[in-house]
Design a protein around this motif. Structure first.
Motif, PDB file in Angstrom:
ATOM      1  N   ARG A  15     -51.388 -38.902  17.840  1.00 34.15           N
ATOM      2  CA  ARG A  15     -50.435 -39.454  16.847  1.00 34.15           C
ATOM      3  C   ARG A  15     -49.021 -38.937  17.105  1.00 34.15           C
ATOM      4  O   ARG A  15     -48.057 -39.691  17.088  1.00 34.15           O
ATOM      5  CB  ARG A  15     -50.898 -39.089  15.425  1.00 34.15           C
ATOM      6  CG  ARG A  15     -52.153 -39.821  14.966  1.00 34.15           C
ATOM      7  CD  ARG A  15     -52.666 -39.273  13.647  1.00 34.15           C
ATOM      8  NE  ARG A  15     -53.273 -37.978  13.839  1.00 34.15           N
ATOM      9  CZ  ARG A  15     -54.589 -37.754  13.971  1.00 34.15           C
ATOM     10  NH1 ARG A  15     -55.433 -38.771  13.887  1.00 34.15           N
ATOM     11  NH2 ARG A  15     -55.079 -36.548  14.169  1.00 34.15           N
ATOM     12  N   THR A  80     -51.296 -30.937  21.041  1.00 32.79           N
ATOM     13  CA  THR A  80     -52.729 -31.123  21.310  1.00 32.79           C
ATOM     14  C   THR A  80     -53.576 -30.498  20.199  1.00 32.79           C
ATOM     15  O   THR A  80     -53.505 -30.933  19.050  1.00 32.79           O
ATOM     16  CB  THR A  80     -53.084 -30.554  22.707  1.00 32.79           C
ATOM     17  OG1 THR A  80     -52.751 -29.159  22.759  1.00 32.79           O
ATOM     18  CG2 THR A  80     -52.354 -31.276  23.821  1.00 32.79           C
ATOM     19  N   PRO A 129     -44.074 -24.843  13.579  1.00 32.55           N
ATOM     20  CA  PRO A 129     -45.164 -25.451  12.797  1.00 32.55           C
ATOM     21  C   PRO A 129     -44.738 -26.764  12.137  1.00 32.55           C
ATOM     22  O   PRO A 129     -45.605 -27.578  11.813  1.00 32.55           O
ATOM     23  CB  PRO A 129     -45.469 -24.410  11.722  1.00 32.55           C
ATOM     24  CG  PRO A 129     -44.873 -23.136  12.200  1.00 32.55           C
ATOM     25  CD  PRO A 129     -43.730 -23.497  13.106  1.00 32.55           C
ATOM     26  N   ASN A 130     -43.435 -26.957  11.936  1.00 27.81           N
ATOM     27  CA  ASN A 130     -42.994 -28.238  11.379  1.00 27.81           C
ATOM     28  C   ASN A 130     -41.628 -28.594  11.954  1.00 27.81           C
ATOM     29  O   ASN A 130     -40.679 -27.825  11.826  1.00 27.81           O
ATOM     30  CB  ASN A 130     -42.938 -28.184   9.852  1.00 27.81           C
ATOM     31  CG  ASN A 130     -43.050 -29.569   9.252  1.00 27.81           C
ATOM     32  OD1 ASN A 130     -42.341 -30.482   9.683  1.00 27.81           O
ATOM     33  ND2 ASN A 130     -43.935 -29.750   8.288  1.00 27.81           N
TER      34      ASN A 130
HETATM   35  N1  LIG Z   1     -45.002 -29.195  14.398  1.00 25.39           N
HETATM   36  C1  LIG Z   1     -45.027 -30.347  13.754  1.00 25.39           C
HETATM   37  O1  LIG Z   1     -44.044 -30.792  13.163  1.00 25.39           O
HETATM   38  C2  LIG Z   1     -46.296 -31.137  13.749  1.00 25.39           C
HETATM   39  C3  LIG Z   1     -46.360 -32.403  13.172  1.00 25.39           C
HETATM   40  C4  LIG Z   1     -47.548 -33.106  13.255  1.00 25.39           C
HETATM   41  C5  LIG Z   1     -48.635 -32.538  13.880  1.00 25.39           C
HETATM   42  N2  LIG Z   1     -48.538 -31.285  14.394  1.00 25.39           N
HETATM   43  C6  LIG Z   1     -49.617 -30.659  15.133  1.00 25.39           C
HETATM   44  O2  LIG Z   1     -49.643 -31.257  16.411  1.00 25.39           O
HETATM   45  C7  LIG Z   1     -50.978 -31.284  16.912  1.00 25.39           C
HETATM   46  C8  LIG Z   1     -51.349 -32.717  17.277  1.00 25.39           C
HETATM   47  O3  LIG Z   1     -51.371 -33.503  16.102  1.00 25.39           O
HETATM   48  P1  LIG Z   1     -51.771 -35.036  16.137  1.00 25.39           P
HETATM   49  O4  LIG Z   1     -51.817 -35.517  14.742  1.00 25.39           O
HETATM   50  O5  LIG Z   1     -50.939 -35.733  17.140  1.00 25.39           O
HETATM   51  O6  LIG Z   1     -53.267 -34.917  16.697  1.00 25.39           O
HETATM   52  P2  LIG Z   1     -54.100 -36.003  17.528  1.00 25.39           P
HETATM   53  O7  LIG Z   1     -55.537 -35.612  17.384  1.00 25.39           O
HETATM   54  O8  LIG Z   1     -53.692 -37.378  17.157  1.00 25.39           O
HETATM   55  O9  LIG Z   1     -53.616 -35.741  19.026  1.00 25.39           O
HETATM   56  C9  LIG Z   1     -54.015 -34.655  19.801  1.00 25.39           C
HETATM   57  C10 LIG Z   1     -54.102 -35.141  21.221  1.00 25.39           C
HETATM   58  O10 LIG Z   1     -54.374 -34.029  22.067  1.00 25.39           O
HETATM   59  C11 LIG Z   1     -55.191 -34.500  23.088  1.00 25.39           C
HETATM   60  N3  LIG Z   1     -55.887 -33.396  23.747  1.00 25.39           N
HETATM   61  C12 LIG Z   1     -56.900 -32.637  23.275  1.00 25.39           C
HETATM   62  N4  LIG Z   1     -57.299 -31.768  24.219  1.00 25.39           N
HETATM   63  C13 LIG Z   1     -56.524 -32.003  25.302  1.00 25.39           C
HETATM   64  C14 LIG Z   1     -56.458 -31.451  26.615  1.00 25.39           C
HETATM   65  N5  LIG Z   1     -57.304 -30.485  27.004  1.00 25.39           N
HETATM   66  N6  LIG Z   1     -55.520 -31.910  27.461  1.00 25.39           N
HETATM   67  C15 LIG Z   1     -54.670 -32.877  27.078  1.00 25.39           C
HETATM   68  N7  LIG Z   1     -54.694 -33.477  25.864  1.00 25.39           N
HETATM   69  C16 LIG Z   1     -55.614 -33.030  24.998  1.00 25.39           C
HETATM   70  C17 LIG Z   1     -56.175 -35.464  22.398  1.00 25.39           C
HETATM   71  O11 LIG Z   1     -56.729 -36.361  23.329  1.00 25.39           O
HETATM   72  C18 LIG Z   1     -55.226 -36.165  21.440  1.00 25.39           C
HETATM   73  O12 LIG Z   1     -54.706 -37.339  22.012  1.00 25.39           O
HETATM   74  C19 LIG Z   1     -51.842 -30.679  15.802  1.00 25.39           C
HETATM   75  O13 LIG Z   1     -52.019 -29.305  16.080  1.00 25.39           O
HETATM   76  C20 LIG Z   1     -50.997 -30.829  14.550  1.00 25.39           C
HETATM   77  O14 LIG Z   1     -51.270 -29.861  13.581  1.00 25.39           O
HETATM   78  C21 LIG Z   1     -47.398 -30.582  14.329  1.00 25.39           C
END
Ligand SMILES: NC(=O)c1ccc[n+]([C@@H]2O[C@H](COP(=O)([O-])OP(=O)(O)OC[C@H]3O[C@@H](n4cnc5c(N)ncnc54)[C@H](O)[C@@H]3O)[C@@H](O)[C@H]2O)c1
Ligand SMILES: O=C(O)C1=N[C@H](C(=O)O)CCC1
Length: 269
Positions: A15, A80, A129-130
């Motif tokens: 996402r 990830t 984290p955000n």
């Molecule tokens: N810092 C921020 O502002 C913020 C905002 C949203 C989400 N996040 C964090 O970002 C991370 C991802 O969130 P998301 O909603 O996109 O999750 P998501 O599950 O949609 O995406 C994660 C992706 O990582 C990939 N992945 C997993 N293992 C992998 C590997 N070994 N190699 C390569 N790719 C791999 C998966 O295939 C997936 O496409 C989470 O930890 C979430 O908490 C942070």
């Protein structure tokens, strides 16, 4: 700062990863040189569903060492999972690639280890984290309020596909509040949970409640109470585009850092 920062994105099909691919490819000062995924390895990202809009081929790698060696990125954006993100961040540092990490769920000992590694390698890392500016303000306003209100509870609400709880934002908020709050055990001294977990997680006496529901994206409210008044500080991300200006600022800033920075608030004016 180079005016064309070479970027690799880990987790492009996720996402957040999908938004980040768009942001980097639209950005005049950045160039997407490769992506890291465990699917479609050896193919080009523009052949993958949803990426047909990409104007050029972007190689997909699974092995980070090979990826870094062949595409020489300046910055890794990691979006990830906690375990993978930690491994990627370490490998990037060992290869002199600067990580910008949005992935949440790292433990405090992992954060300490990465801080030490960044110092040893003399390389910048940002773990945020955000990335949403509004969320950073929510955290800062909460930190300000904590000076005047010692009773506080955090309610974070996220989509039901989230792996980690509590959210990285809630943990960071509680850590920032802790810096300004007089330590206190809240609630009735004799309170008891008749159902385990009813009072939420506890970070130095600050309660954190995690809600997971389809339909949500990323939301948090911080409630402060004192005699006769309640202060609520709330932030809502209703679209993941809300995170992208923060990602962009981090990519530009990390080029000039040589230590680990934890939290976007530490690099904003
Ligand atoms: N810092 C921020 O502002 C913020 C905002 C949203 C989400 N996040 C964090 O970002 C991370 C991802 O969130 P998301 O909603 O996109 O999750 P998501 O599950 O949609 O995406 C994660 C992706 O990582 C990939 N992945 C997993 N293992 C992998 C590997 N070994 N190699 C390569 N790719 C791999 C998966 O295939 C997936 O496409 C989470 O930890 C979430 O908490 C942070
Ligand atoms: O969607 C997620 O997952 C989010 N995670 C971050 C957190 O854990 O704080 C930030 C908001 C979105």
């Amino acid at each position: 700062m180079p005016n064309n920062i070479k970027v690799v994105i880990a987790g492009p099909r996720g996402r957040m990863g999908r938004e980040a691919v768009k942001m980097v490819t639209d950005h005049d000062g950045m160039q997407l040189v490769s992506v890291i995924d465990y699917k479609n390895v050896g193919q080009s990202l523009d052949q993958v569903e949803g990426f047909g809009y990409l104007p050029e081929s972007i190689s997909i790698y699974n092995d980070l060492d090979i990826c870094f060696n062949e595409t020489s990125p300046d910055v890794l954006i990691d979006l990830t999972t906690p375990e993978t993100g930690y491994r990627h961040t370490k490998t990037a540092l060992l290869n002199n690639v600067r990580p910008v990490v949005g992935t949440t769920g790292f433990t405090s000992s992992q954060l300490d280890e990465l801080t030490n590694l960044a110092e040893e390698r003399n390389i910048g890392v940002i773990i945020a984290p955000n990335f949403a500016i509004g969320a950073v303000l929510m955290m800062k306003f909460s930190q300000m309020a904590a000076k005047y209100f010692e009773d506080v509870e955090i309610i974070e609400m996220h989509h039901d596909q989230k792996l980690d709880a509590p959210s990285g934002t809630a943990i960071k908020t509680a850590q920032m509040i802790r810096e300004n709050r007089t330590s206190k055990k809240q609630g009735h001294p004799a309170e008891e949970e008749t159902l385990e977990g009813a009072r939420g997680a506890d970070l130095d006496g600050i309660k954190i409640h995690s809600v997971r529901l389809p339909g949500l994206i990323a939301h948090q409210q911080v409630l402060f109470g004192s005699g006769g008044q309640l202060l609520t500080i709330r932030h809502d991300s209703n679209d993941r585009a809300s995170f992208m200006s923060g990602v962009s600022i981090c990519v530009e800033t990390v080029m000039n850092l040589n230590t680990l920075v934890y939290g976007l608030e530490n690099i904003l004016d």
